[in-house]
Write an enzyme that holds these catalytic residues in place. Structure first.
Site, PDB file in Angstrom:
ATOM      1  N   TYR A  33     -21.729  -4.107 -50.676  1.00 20.15           N
ATOM      2  CA  TYR A  33     -22.354  -4.906 -51.084  1.00 20.15           C
ATOM      3  C   TYR A  33     -22.050  -7.128 -50.510  1.00 20.15           C
ATOM      4  O   TYR A  33     -20.852  -7.026 -49.383  1.00 20.15           O
ATOM      5  CB  TYR A  33     -22.243  -5.419 -52.425  1.00 20.15           C
ATOM      6  CG  TYR A  33     -20.513  -6.485 -52.373  1.00 20.15           C
ATOM      7  CD1 TYR A  33     -19.236  -5.537 -52.803  1.00 20.15           C
ATOM      8  CD2 TYR A  33     -20.309  -7.834 -53.135  1.00 20.15           C
ATOM      9  CE1 TYR A  33     -17.775  -6.026 -53.024  1.00 20.15           C
ATOM     10  CE2 TYR A  33     -19.398  -8.359 -53.094  1.00 20.15           C
ATOM     11  CZ  TYR A  33     -18.520  -7.460 -53.208  1.00 20.15           C
ATOM     12  OH  TYR A  33     -16.951  -8.352 -53.299  1.00 20.15           O
ATOM     13  N   LYS A 147     -16.526  -4.548 -47.013  1.00 20.56           N
ATOM     14  CA  LYS A 147     -17.138  -5.474 -48.397  1.00 20.56           C
ATOM     15  C   LYS A 147     -17.702  -4.190 -49.030  1.00 20.56           C
ATOM     16  O   LYS A 147     -18.801  -4.106 -49.154  1.00 20.56           O
ATOM     17  CB  LYS A 147     -17.580  -7.020 -48.534  1.00 20.56           C
ATOM     18  CG  LYS A 147     -18.269  -7.769 -50.003  1.00 20.56           C
ATOM     19  CD  LYS A 147     -18.478  -8.904 -49.204  1.00 20.56           C
ATOM     20  CE  LYS A 147     -18.945 -10.205 -50.471  1.00 20.56           C
ATOM     21  NZ  LYS A 147     -17.591 -10.152 -50.999  1.00 20.56           N
ATOM     22  N   GLU A 179      -4.397 -12.127 -48.708  1.00 19.22           N
ATOM     23  CA  GLU A 179      -5.897 -13.760 -49.716  1.00 19.22           C
ATOM     24  C   GLU A 179      -6.339 -13.020 -50.561  1.00 19.22           C
ATOM     25  O   GLU A 179      -5.421 -12.291 -51.606  1.00 19.22           O
ATOM     26  CB  GLU A 179      -7.536 -12.856 -48.954  1.00 19.22           C
ATOM     27  CG  GLU A 179      -7.558 -10.874 -49.150  1.00 19.22           C
ATOM     28  CD  GLU A 179      -8.630 -10.540 -48.668  1.00 19.22           C
ATOM     29  OE1 GLU A 179      -9.475 -11.736 -48.695  1.00 19.22           O
ATOM     30  OE2 GLU A 179      -8.817  -9.247 -49.315  1.00 19.22           O
ATOM     31  N   LEU A 203     -11.065  -9.405 -46.439  1.00 15.61           N
ATOM     32  CA  LEU A 203     -12.739  -9.735 -46.270  1.00 15.61           C
ATOM     33  C   LEU A 203     -12.746 -11.039 -44.579  1.00 15.61           C
ATOM     34  O   LEU A 203     -12.114 -12.050 -45.084  1.00 15.61           O
ATOM     35  CB  LEU A 203     -12.799  -9.677 -47.161  1.00 15.61           C
ATOM     36  CG  LEU A 203     -14.373  -9.747 -46.973  1.00 15.61           C
ATOM     37  CD1 LEU A 203     -15.540  -8.060 -46.736  1.00 15.61           C
ATOM     38  CD2 LEU A 203     -15.409 -10.479 -48.206  1.00 15.61           C
TER      39      LEU A 203
HETATM   40  N1  PDD Z   1     -15.793 -12.515 -52.457  1.00 16.00           N
HETATM   41  N2  PDD Z   1     -12.564 -11.905 -49.727  1.00 16.00           N
HETATM   42  C1  PDD Z   1     -12.342 -11.359 -50.543  1.00 16.00           C
HETATM   43  C2  PDD Z   1     -11.546  -9.773 -51.361  1.00 16.00           C
HETATM   44  C3  PDD Z   1     -13.342 -11.605 -51.341  1.00 16.00           C
HETATM   45  O1  PDD Z   1     -14.382 -10.660 -52.784  1.00 16.00           O
HETATM   46  C4  PDD Z   1     -14.431 -12.962 -51.308  1.00 16.00           C
HETATM   47  C5  PDD Z   1     -16.164 -12.778 -51.506  1.00 16.00           C
HETATM   48  C6  PDD Z   1     -14.210 -13.649 -50.089  1.00 16.00           C
HETATM   49  C7  PDD Z   1     -14.644 -14.716 -49.386  1.00 16.00           C
HETATM   50  O2  PDD Z   1     -15.716 -14.068 -48.943  1.00 16.00           O
HETATM   51  P1  PDD Z   1     -16.661 -15.137 -48.062  1.00 16.00           P
HETATM   52  O3  PDD Z   1     -16.468 -16.241 -48.425  1.00 16.00           O
HETATM   53  O4  PDD Z   1     -17.940 -14.087 -47.898  1.00 16.00           O
HETATM   54  O5  PDD Z   1     -17.673 -15.902 -50.530  1.00 16.00           O
HETATM   55  C8  PDD Z   1     -12.302 -13.252 -49.361  1.00 16.00           C
HETATM   56  C9  PDD Z   1     -17.236 -13.125 -53.567  1.00 16.00           C
HETATM   57  C10 PDD Z   1     -17.690 -14.054 -53.681  1.00 16.00           C
HETATM   58  C11 PDD Z   1     -17.056 -11.737 -54.661  1.00 16.00           C
HETATM   59  O6  PDD Z   1     -17.125 -10.086 -54.575  1.00 16.00           O
HETATM   60  O7  PDD Z   1     -17.957 -12.449 -56.008  1.00 16.00           O
END
Ligand code: PDD
Length: 283
Positions: A33, A147, A179, A203
């Protein structure tokens, strides 16, 4: 009801969107996703998100049903149809629907879905003033760079944090602080911004990448290594980043107060630079 969903080639209202009970996303979490922010009706860092979407799909041997150009066009059409100005676009692709077997079915068509919704600006404005976080063991698999829809460890970690009054859960693994449940984390120590390197333990956040670029432009030194848990407690500043919340100051970690409970100067500077970039790229 507005048209706010795209499902397998069709734009529709949410209540019209139906997916089979045999869908492998539902049965196995067999899919990937993306979450993309939009400001003033424009998608922020769309190409970066679409590249990561393609990488994630390739990471689980899933062939996307559309090209990156076609997906970009669908995203924009859906956003226009929904009339959403400040919101988020959720996109997921699963391997598709077929009688349940663990191995890939020999014939199967991916299910692709996108949904758009407005976000509550007020909620995020409050959080931008700072939150507290809880550390938890990182019990995820070895491919956190994908992801994937399999978010159970993230869901349980976030719930553990929220049920104890913390906003976010910070994962601690063998090399150090990796993270958070849904964001990347940074500490400032000796004036240097430190965050985990890209690799299979995190991620690779699109917002993380923007933060590192902005810090570089501001002449703030950055170091890519895993911060240690005791460094997190003693850091001059701590903040995390993700697409939806942008940059959020952390004012306490496991009850240890950071920077006397106030957002630090580097965090505030990056928040300001981030806002300017969004304004430039989406107006
Ligand atoms: N999640 N690490 C994890 C485990 C995440 O799920 C996310 C983002 C990030 C940050 O990635 P980005 O800057 O590309 O949004 C880091 C989204 C917001 C979610 O699962 O809803």
């Amino acid at each position: 009801m507005p048209v706010n969903v795209f499902l397998n080639g069709r734009y529709c209202e949410e209540h019209e969107a139906m997916v089979s009970v045999d869908d492998r996303g539902f049965l196995f979490g067999d899919g990937v996703y993306e979450v993309i922010r939009c400001y003033r009706g424009a998608l922020f860092k769309l190409q970066e998100h679409l590249s990561r979407f393609a990488r994630s799909a390739a990471g689980i041997d899933l062939v996307l049903p559309y090209s990156a150009e076609e997906i970009a066009a669908i995203c924009k059409t859906l956003l226009d149809k929904s009339g959403t100005k400040n919101g988020m676009l959720y996109m997921q692709v699963t391997r598709g629907s077929a009688p349940r077997t663990h191995e890939f079915p020999s014939v199967v068509t991916p299910t692709i879905m996108m949904k758009v919704r407005e976000i509550d600006e007020q909620f995020f404005r409050e959080k931008k003033k700072g939150v507290s976080v809880l550390t938890v063991p990182d019990e995820r698999w070895e491919h956190c760079d994908i992801k994937s829809l399999n978010l159970l460890p993230n869901v349980l970690a976030k719930q553990k944090a929220r049920s104890q009054g913390f906003h976010e859960a910070v994962f601690i693994h063998e090399p150090g602080v990796t993270e958070c449940a849904s964001s990347n984390i940074f500490i400032v120590t000796g004036g240097t911004v430190v965050t985990a390197p890209e690799g299979n333990r995190i991620l690779s956040g699109i917002t993380r990448e923007v933060v590192l670029k902005l810090a570089g432009e501001a002449g703030i030194p950055c170091e890519l290594r895993y911060p240690q848990k005791n460094e997190l407690y003693k850091a001059e500043e701590v903040f995390f980043s993700n697409t939806v919340e942008e940059i959020i100051p952390v004012l306490a970690v496991d009850g240890n107060v950071i920077n006397q409970g106030k957002p630090g100067n580097i965090t505030l500077r990056l928040q300001e630079m981030f806002k300017k970039l969004v304004d430039i790229e989406t107006s």
